[in-house]
Scaffold this active site. Sequence first.
Site, PDB file in Angstrom:
ATOM      1  N   GLU A 117      33.885   8.195  45.719  1.00 38.24           N
ATOM      2  CA  GLU A 117      32.954   8.683  46.738  1.00 38.24           C
ATOM      3  C   GLU A 117      31.504   8.692  46.271  1.00 38.24           C
ATOM      4  O   GLU A 117      30.595   8.794  47.074  1.00 38.24           O
ATOM      5  CB  GLU A 117      33.349  10.091  47.201  1.00 38.24           C
ATOM      6  CG  GLU A 117      34.448  10.091  48.235  1.00 38.24           C
ATOM      7  CD  GLU A 117      35.795   9.689  47.664  1.00 38.24           C
ATOM      8  OE1 GLU A 117      35.989   9.839  46.437  1.00 38.24           O
ATOM      9  OE2 GLU A 117      36.646   9.210  48.431  1.00 38.24           O
ATOM     10  N   ARG A 155      22.281 -18.633  42.126  1.00 41.09           N
ATOM     11  CA  ARG A 155      21.924 -19.887  42.782  1.00 41.09           C
ATOM     12  C   ARG A 155      20.418 -20.097  42.891  1.00 41.09           C
ATOM     13  O   ARG A 155      19.959 -21.180  43.243  1.00 41.09           O
ATOM     14  CB  ARG A 155      22.605 -19.998  44.154  1.00 41.09           C
ATOM     15  CG  ARG A 155      22.249 -18.919  45.116  1.00 41.09           C
ATOM     16  CD  ARG A 155      23.259 -18.823  46.228  1.00 41.09           C
ATOM     17  NE  ARG A 155      23.496 -20.106  46.903  1.00 41.09           N
ATOM     18  CZ  ARG A 155      22.588 -20.727  47.650  1.00 41.09           C
ATOM     19  NH1 ARG A 155      21.411 -20.184  47.828  1.00 41.09           N
ATOM     20  NH2 ARG A 155      22.867 -21.873  48.227  1.00 41.09           N
TER      21      ARG A 155
END
Length: 254
Positions: A117, A155
Amino acid sequence: MFNGVFDATIIKRACDKGYVEIVLHNIRDYAPGKHRVTDDTPYGGGGGMIMKPEPIFNAVEAILNIDIPNEGYQSLRSQGYPPIILLTPQGRLLKQPLAQKLVAPHERLLLICGRYEGVDERVRRYLATDEISIGDYVLSGGEIAAMALVDALTRLIPGVLGDEAATAKDSHSGGLLEHPHYTRPAEYRGHGIPDILLSGHHAKQEIWRRRQSLARTLARRPDLLEQAELNEEDRAYLESLNQPPPEEDNHSNH
Ligand code: ADE
């Protein structure tokens, strides 16, 4: 869970060619005690489990071979230590300009994946230098977000894709969505492709791509146009798209 992604895709090639190095650390390995506990119940209630600060601080100290001063890791940043990015839905939204900013100056990044959480607030305050979210939705943990970030950054490293022009034209690169793409066959299940793409007229095709990109962005993500790099021609074209259709001639003579 990371290896499946990092051992395939463009990331694998980038690692093999030495453009990036990815090192995975299991926070549990840095948890003290026989049971290597990494989470605990929240003070003050509220339910759920919270990741404890010690294993995370210990991990960073071991990885960077430093002692983090009590005032926080941030005070070391000026000495050239790398950014520490906490992946969290509360962070700054990852967009292409942020990806470009992270790739350019930072040779090394530490990513922390939260789980359960939440993460003890002291990790945010005294350890993380940045908090990044990959979108306004909640994942079960930061791992998938970290993989998305690593992919987006990898990339962009010059040489990784082998075609710098391709990244420059990516959706979002110039702040616009990409134009449609087609490949063979020219007719598929009765659906053709725009004639212009078969014309061999490169200059006109370039104009077509630009206009498609503009029209698509206007239709789908008009919010992006505010930040996009637009020239006079682009603006004129968008203006023409924004024109209401010509009035119908209501003066027919019956
Ligand atoms: N952890 C959980 N959800 C996330 C999100 N949307 N972005 C980054 N980290 C997360």
